[in-house]
Design a protein around this motif. Structure first.
Motif, PDB file in Angstrom:
ATOM      1  N   SER A   1     -11.096   1.600   1.332  1.00 40.36           N
ATOM      2  CA  SER A   1      -9.977   0.806   0.821  1.00 40.36           C
ATOM      3  C   SER A   1     -10.465  -0.104  -0.296  1.00 40.36           C
ATOM      4  O   SER A   1     -11.658  -0.358  -0.438  1.00 40.36           O
ATOM      5  N   GLY A   2      -9.525  -0.606  -1.078  1.00 37.64           N
ATOM      6  CA  GLY A   2      -9.871  -1.496  -2.171  1.00 37.64           C
ATOM      7  C   GLY A   2      -9.391  -0.943  -3.495  1.00 37.64           C
ATOM      8  O   GLY A   2      -8.472  -0.130  -3.546  1.00 37.64           O
ATOM      9  N   HIS A   3     -10.021  -1.383  -4.576  1.00 38.44           N
ATOM     10  CA  HIS A   3      -9.611  -0.913  -5.898  1.00 38.44           C
ATOM     11  C   HIS A   3     -10.804  -0.877  -6.844  1.00 38.44           C
ATOM     12  O   HIS A   3     -11.875  -1.390  -6.536  1.00 38.44           O
ATOM     13  N   MET A   4     -10.595  -0.256  -7.983  1.00 37.14           N
ATOM     14  CA  MET A   4     -11.643  -0.170  -8.991  1.00 37.14           C
ATOM     15  C   MET A   4     -11.850  -1.537  -9.635  1.00 37.14           C
ATOM     16  O   MET A   4     -10.883  -2.280  -9.839  1.00 37.14           O
ATOM     17  N   PRO A   5     -13.089  -1.877  -9.958  1.00 36.22           N
ATOM     18  CA  PRO A   5     -13.336  -3.150 -10.641  1.00 36.22           C
ATOM     19  C   PRO A   5     -12.510  -3.265 -11.919  1.00 36.22           C
ATOM     20  O   PRO A   5     -12.456  -2.336 -12.726  1.00 36.22           O
ATOM     21  N   GLY A   6     -11.841  -4.388 -12.069  1.00 37.32           N
ATOM     22  CA  GLY A   6     -11.042  -4.637 -13.254  1.00 37.32           C
ATOM     23  C   GLY A   6      -9.605  -4.176 -13.166  1.00 37.32           C
ATOM     24  O   GLY A   6      -8.804  -4.478 -14.056  1.00 37.32           O
ATOM     25  N   ALA A   7      -9.247  -3.453 -12.108  1.00 35.52           N
ATOM     26  CA  ALA A   7      -7.883  -2.929 -11.995  1.00 35.52           C
ATOM     27  C   ALA A   7      -6.876  -4.040 -11.738  1.00 35.52           C
ATOM     28  O   ALA A   7      -7.186  -5.059 -11.118  1.00 35.52           O
ATOM     29  N   ARG A   8      -5.662  -3.815 -12.210  1.00 36.40           N
ATOM     30  CA  ARG A   8      -4.539  -4.706 -11.945  1.00 36.40           C
ATOM     31  C   ARG A   8      -3.535  -3.958 -11.072  1.00 36.40           C
ATOM     32  O   ARG A   8      -3.346  -2.761 -11.217  1.00 36.40           O
ATOM     33  N   ASN A   9      -2.879  -4.688 -10.185  1.00 32.52           N
ATOM     34  CA  ASN A   9      -1.964  -4.064  -9.240  1.00 32.52           C
ATOM     35  C   ASN A   9      -0.517  -4.181  -9.709  1.00 32.52           C
ATOM     36  O   ASN A   9      -0.007  -5.267  -9.966  1.00 32.52           O
ATOM     37  N   LEU A  10       0.138  -3.022  -9.841  1.00 30.40           N
ATOM     38  CA  LEU A  10       1.562  -2.946 -10.181  1.00 30.40           C
ATOM     39  C   LEU A  10       2.195  -1.950  -9.226  1.00 30.40           C
ATOM     40  O   LEU A  10       2.343  -0.770  -9.540  1.00 30.40           O
ATOM     41  N   PRO A  11       2.560  -2.390  -8.017  1.00 31.92           N
ATOM     42  CA  PRO A  11       3.086  -1.473  -7.008  1.00 31.92           C
ATOM     43  C   PRO A  11       4.261  -0.642  -7.504  1.00 31.92           C
ATOM     44  O   PRO A  11       5.171  -1.157  -8.176  1.00 31.92           O
ATOM     45  N   ALA A  12       4.233   0.644  -7.198  1.00 35.60           N
ATOM     46  CA  ALA A  12       5.234   1.587  -7.703  1.00 35.60           C
ATOM     47  C   ALA A  12       6.658   1.147  -7.378  1.00 35.60           C
ATOM     48  O   ALA A  12       7.569   1.306  -8.201  1.00 35.60           O
ATOM     49  N   GLY A  13       6.866   0.600  -6.199  1.00 36.43           N
ATOM     50  CA  GLY A  13       8.205   0.221  -5.791  1.00 36.43           C
ATOM     51  C   GLY A  13       8.795  -0.952  -6.552  1.00 36.43           C
ATOM     52  O   GLY A  13      10.006  -1.194  -6.477  1.00 36.43           O
ATOM     53  N   SER A  14       7.970  -1.666  -7.301  1.00 36.84           N
ATOM     54  CA  SER A  14       8.457  -2.855  -8.005  1.00 36.84           C
ATOM     55  C   SER A  14       9.152  -2.530  -9.325  1.00 36.84           C
ATOM     56  O   SER A  14       9.743  -3.410  -9.947  1.00 36.84           O
ATOM     57  N   PHE A  15       9.100  -1.270  -9.755  1.00 38.39           N
ATOM     58  CA  PHE A  15       9.680  -0.904 -11.046  1.00 38.39           C
ATOM     59  C   PHE A  15      11.165  -0.559 -10.970  1.00 38.39           C
ATOM     60  O   PHE A  15      11.801  -0.340 -11.998  1.00 38.39           O
ATOM     61  N   SER A  16      11.691  -0.483  -9.771  1.00 39.59           N
ATOM     62  CA  SER A  16      13.108  -0.164  -9.613  1.00 39.59           C
ATOM     63  C   SER A  16      13.709  -1.039  -8.517  1.00 39.59           C
ATOM     64  O   SER A  16      12.990  -1.602  -7.687  1.00 39.59           O
ATOM     65  N   LYS A  17      15.019  -1.134  -8.538  1.00 38.39           N
ATOM     66  CA  LYS A  17      15.746  -1.881  -7.514  1.00 38.39           C
ATOM     67  C   LYS A  17      16.975  -1.093  -7.135  1.00 38.39           C
ATOM     68  O   LYS A  17      17.764  -0.701  -8.007  1.00 38.39           O
TER      69      LYS A  17
END
Length: 283
Positions: free
Chosen positions: A194-210
């Motif tokens: 678990s975790g993320h790549m160094p330097g990555a920013r999080n933009l969860p897929a579900g946040s782009f639509s409502k």
């Protein structure tokens, strides 16, 4: 005044064009086990009139060892032709909730040479909610020739991703949920860290639509700004297995950002190896 993405079309726009020559509708639904939805069963139970089903697990490179990897252009083109779709058609893709799996096929079609490609706002769920017509039979579209023009520069390989992580030459936008990104929730696939790549920013897929509707261009720009993504610099998108990364790609293209690539192996590849750098916590 707010504006919608030029790549997102309304149910009315689609309804006006159904059955027109050179117009194709693609059901690109695909789900994770947690969704408890069966894409093929839902397609059989009722889909947009004339829509063909795009199987993301079958139209893929099955030799890669990774889930639904981008297939060779020749194979992709043959499958599109079999479905009755040519690269010059006007193509609308959709999925069940609106923006989960459809952007992946939107992206695939575009990097394989199709240009007039759109995503249906609201998806199948929204179409049904408006009591619009459905079909249950599989359409018999005549076979076509799809001439591929593969834009391989829009796809990031593992080797290129390792270089990006080390050099910071591209910003990394990760579409996984915050829990997986921060390593407070386990990955759904066994054997992955678990975790993320160094330097990555999080933009969860579900946040782009409502409610199944894609956010406005102004809202998308604000999201990138809040996440620390500089739209004047190159971006590579990633997610769990390369599907929802395309939602970020769609958002980037919607705000006029063209210097972006998609890491096709995504976390399925990066997180399953023992020689990759991983960090935990917030970005």
């Amino acid at each position: 005044m707010s504006s919608k993405s030029r790549f997102v079309v309304s149910p009315d726009w689609v309804a006006e064009r159904l059955g027109s020559p050179g117009f194709a509708v693609v059901d690109a639904s695909w789900y994770l086990p947690a969704h408890q939805r069966d894409a093929k069963a839902e397609y059989a139970a009722g889909h947009l009139p004339g829509a063909v089903f795009f199987d993301q697990d079958e139209i893929a490179d099955k030799e890669s060892g990774l889930p639904h990897t981008l297939p060779a252009p020749e194979f992709f083109a043959a499958e599109m032709g079999r479905l009755g779709i040519g690269e010059g058609d006007t193509i609308v893709v959709y999925d069940g909730p609106g923006f989960f799996a459809a952007p992946r096929v939107w992206w695939m079609l575009r990097i394989m040479g199709a240009e007039d490609v759109y995503a249906l706002d609201g998806g199948l769920d929204g179409w049904k909610a408006e009591s619009r017509p459905l079909e249950t039979e599989t359409p018999a579209r005549p076979a076509k020739t799809f001439i591929p023009a593969f834009r391989d520069e829009r796809v990031t390989s593992f080797e290129a991703m390792r270089d990006i992580v080390g050099s910071g030459k591209r910003q990394i936008a990760d579409a996984r949920g915050a829990g997986r990104f921060e390593a407070v929730e386990p990955e759904p696939r066994p054997g992955m860290r678990s975790g993320h790549m160094p330097g990555a920013r999080n933009l969860p897929a579900g946040s782009f639509s409502k409610d199944g509707k894609f956010k406005t261009v102004e809202e998308l720009r604000a999201m990138f700004d809040e996440a620390g993504i500089d739209l004047d610099r190159p971006v590579v998108t990633s997610c769990g297995s390369g599907v929802t990364a395309a939602i970020i790609t769609l958002a980037l293209e919607s705000v006029g950002h063209a210097d972006n690539t998609l890491y096709d192996g995504s976390w399925s590849e990066w997180g399953s190896r023992d020689d990759t750098a991983i960090v935990t916590g917030k970005a």
